[in-house]
Design an enzyme around this catalytic site. Structure first.
Site, PDB file in Angstrom:
ATOM      1  N   THR A 275      55.390  23.447 -33.700  1.00  0.00           N
ATOM      2  CA  THR A 275      55.704  24.655 -32.937  1.00  0.00           C
ATOM      3  C   THR A 275      54.781  24.800 -31.733  1.00  0.00           C
ATOM      4  O   THR A 275      55.223  25.090 -30.621  1.00  0.00           O
ATOM      5  CB  THR A 275      55.592  25.895 -33.833  1.00  0.00           C
ATOM      6  OG1 THR A 275      54.340  25.860 -34.530  1.00  0.00           O
ATOM      7  CG2 THR A 275      56.710  25.949 -34.859  1.00  0.00           C
ATOM      8  N   PHE A 405      57.949  34.264 -33.278  1.00  0.00           N
ATOM      9  CA  PHE A 405      57.168  33.992 -34.481  1.00  0.00           C
ATOM     10  C   PHE A 405      57.820  34.587 -35.727  1.00  0.00           C
ATOM     11  O   PHE A 405      57.167  34.795 -36.747  1.00  0.00           O
ATOM     12  CB  PHE A 405      55.742  34.533 -34.318  1.00  0.00           C
ATOM     13  CG  PHE A 405      54.957  33.828 -33.257  1.00  0.00           C
ATOM     14  CD1 PHE A 405      54.315  32.622 -33.519  1.00  0.00           C
ATOM     15  CD2 PHE A 405      54.869  34.348 -31.978  1.00  0.00           C
ATOM     16  CE1 PHE A 405      53.602  31.957 -32.535  1.00  0.00           C
ATOM     17  CE2 PHE A 405      54.154  33.689 -30.982  1.00  0.00           C
ATOM     18  CZ  PHE A 405      53.523  32.495 -31.261  1.00  0.00           C
ATOM     19  N   CYS A 412      55.161  34.587 -38.887  1.00  0.00           N
ATOM     20  CA  CYS A 412      54.154  33.519 -38.908  1.00  0.00           C
ATOM     21  C   CYS A 412      52.744  34.080 -39.023  1.00  0.00           C
ATOM     22  O   CYS A 412      52.279  34.801 -38.127  1.00  0.00           O
ATOM     23  CB  CYS A 412      54.284  32.685 -37.642  1.00  0.00           C
ATOM     24  SG  CYS A 412      53.029  31.404 -37.479  1.00  0.00           S
TER      25      CYS A 412
END
Length: 511
Positions: A275, A405, A412
């Site tokens: 990511t 996110f 996250c």
């Protein structure tokens, strides 16, 4: 995982066929991008039928915001995450909502992302970046940006997660763990892709048989590291592994077992490196295509870091790179590297679209479409414009419309880690090098677990940073930037709004 939505129908692309459904119009190499293209004109919610599996996809910002309501909805595991679960087990990213180890791991790992913890990681990030630059200083040809960003972020997460140096920039051949992990991960992804096809179970068994040795190597290496650390008389809780091994839950005293610790490490390795490397690669792509934006980035890094290209940013300086933060935010708006997530209702409910949704139903929120909804982002939604994240431009933006996110309690946990690393690396890189793009290159995006530019190269020349009068002073455009941010799109538990989606120096960490 069958997602029938009690037989309700949704708009779908033209060309549906019996048995195969909407397969013929899809690009198997780029399913997400083809879904994004096929969604045009179908409204805020549509369906794709792939053999006997129904994928209900949300592309509208208003409906996406509704699904973000934690009182009504929760995370669901899409087929892609079910496939990842076979590789990474019940890690934070892949655990079911009712698995007790998820809450335990989340509580135990929160201290790993406090400000004090991030201070410990900062020199590790700097050291990994320096290895990249030592490698780049010797380059005689354009460098493969995505490949090198992936090596960098893998080194950073492996060293901060369990103090393992894989030597990505110093070895002639990659450490055997890296190709084994990639092979095992791709095997799981292939199984997820095949899930809805006739004969999927037979093909899955063949894939498992061919890749069993890769999975065994990955599991064995991590199990050896965990058992060695557990047997050590010295308590080292400076990395994620140490925290998981030696920290009991503050209220219950519960601890994670070794199998779940392995799952958490795998989750951080997989989700934590691709990511961030993708975010860096997209930011560099857009910056190097726009000389005006690149000049503004150079001005900011030179003003904060000064005329010595070898200087390293301090921990406190990272939060001052507000323009670079906006560049990253805007890249993640257009191409969120974790591009979709699934949601299910906690109990049967009726959506604003009129559809009834039961707990066993799930919908995919397609973030590249949601982040381009003109009702939120305007007529220029397809254009790269970092200044749309200036506080004055963000103020009044509808809530829950920017979600790179994820959302809610399952968002996250490492977002601050990723942002700190990405800004640090971007600042050092732009301070040290003149980056030259091949203007004939057209953005091509490969779809792995995440999105990543493919074949994107940059030429490198060591640069001489400018001497800026009043370096590290407030920029001339400071009237547009403040130490606080309206950040109306943030709902991250335990974090101030300025910690996400906002280019301010006042980012908050969990206490």
């Amino acid at each position: 995982m069958r997602n029938d939505w009690s037989g309700q129908s949704f708009p779908h692309p033209p060309g549906r066929r019996p048995l195969v459904g909407d397969v013929l119009g899809a690009d198997p190499r780029k399913p997400l991008q083809s879904s994004l293209e096929r969604s045009k004109g179908l409204g805020p919610i549509f369906e794709l039928k792939i053999f006997d599996q129904k994928f209900v996809v949300v592309t509208g910002a208003e409906l996406s915001a509704e699904l973000a309501d934690e009182s009504r909805f929760e995370k669901a595991l899409s087929p892609a995450l079910e496939a990842l679960r076979e590789f990474a087990g019940a890690g934070l990213f892949t655990a079911y909502n009712d698995e007790t180890d998820w809450a335990l791991a989340h509580d135990l790992l929160r201290p790993a992302f406090t400000r004090d913890a991030m201070r410990r990681y900062h020199p590790v990030m700097l050291a990994a970046a320096q290895e990249l630059f030592d490698h780049w200083d010797e380059a005689t040809a354009p460098v493969d940006v995505s490949a090198d960003m992936t090596k960098l972020t893998m080194e950073t997460i492996s060293r901060t997660a369990f103090s393992q140096d894989f030597g990505s920039f110093t070895r002639d051949e990659p450490h055997p763990f890296i190709p084994a992990m990639i092979a095992a991960l791709r095997a799981g992804q292939r199984k997820g892709t095949l899930n809805s096809m006739p004969g999927a179970s037979l093909m899955a068994k063949r894939i498992d048989k061919r890749n069993a040795h890769h999975q065994a190597y990955v599991d064995g290496l991590l199990d050896d590291i965990i058992s060695t650390r557990r047997a050590s008389p010295e308590v080292d809780d400076t990395d994620l592994l140490g925290i998981m091994l030696h920290t009991p839950h503050p209220e219950t005293g519960a601890r994670l077992d070794d199998l779940n610790i392995r799952h958490q490490i795998l989750t951080f390795l997989v989700a934590g490196h691709e990511t961030t490397s993708g975010a860096l690669s997209f930011a560099l792509y857009y910056l190097t295509r726009n000389p005006g934006l690149l000049a503004r980035a150079h001005e900011e890094v030179d003003r904060i870091l000064g005329p010595d290209r070898d200087v390293e940013p301090t921990f406190e300086q990272v939060a001052k790179f507000r323009f670079l933060r906006r560049v990253l935010d805007e890249g993640l708006r257009l191409w969120p590297t974790a591009p979709a997530y699934a949601r299910s209702p906690r109990e049967t409910t009726t959506l604003s679209s009129g559809h009834v949704m039961r707990p066993q139903d799930w919908a995919l929120v397609l973030l590249p479409a949601v982040h381009r909804d003109p009702s939120v982002w305007g007529d220029t939604a397809d254009e790269f414009d970092p200044d749309r994240f200036l506080p004055g431009h963000s103020r009044g933006r509808p809530t829950q419309t920017y979600k790179p996110f994820g959302t809610g309690e399952r968002s996250c946990i490492g977002r601050q880690f990723a942002l700190h690393e990405a800004i640090l690396v971007l600042a050092r890189m732009l301070h040290r090098y003149e980056l030259t793009a091949d203007l004939s290159y057209e953005l091509s995006i490969t779809e792995r677990l995440t999105l990543m530019p493919e074949g994107f190269e940059l030429g490198l020349t060591l640069r001489t940073p400018a001497r800026v009068v009043g370096a590290d002073a407030t920029p001339a455009a400071a009237g547009q930037e403040s130490a606080t941010c309206p950040a109306s799109s943030i709902d991250q538990p335990g974090l101030n709004a300025t910690s996400h989606g906002c280019p301010s120096g006042s980012a908050k960490y969990p206490e």
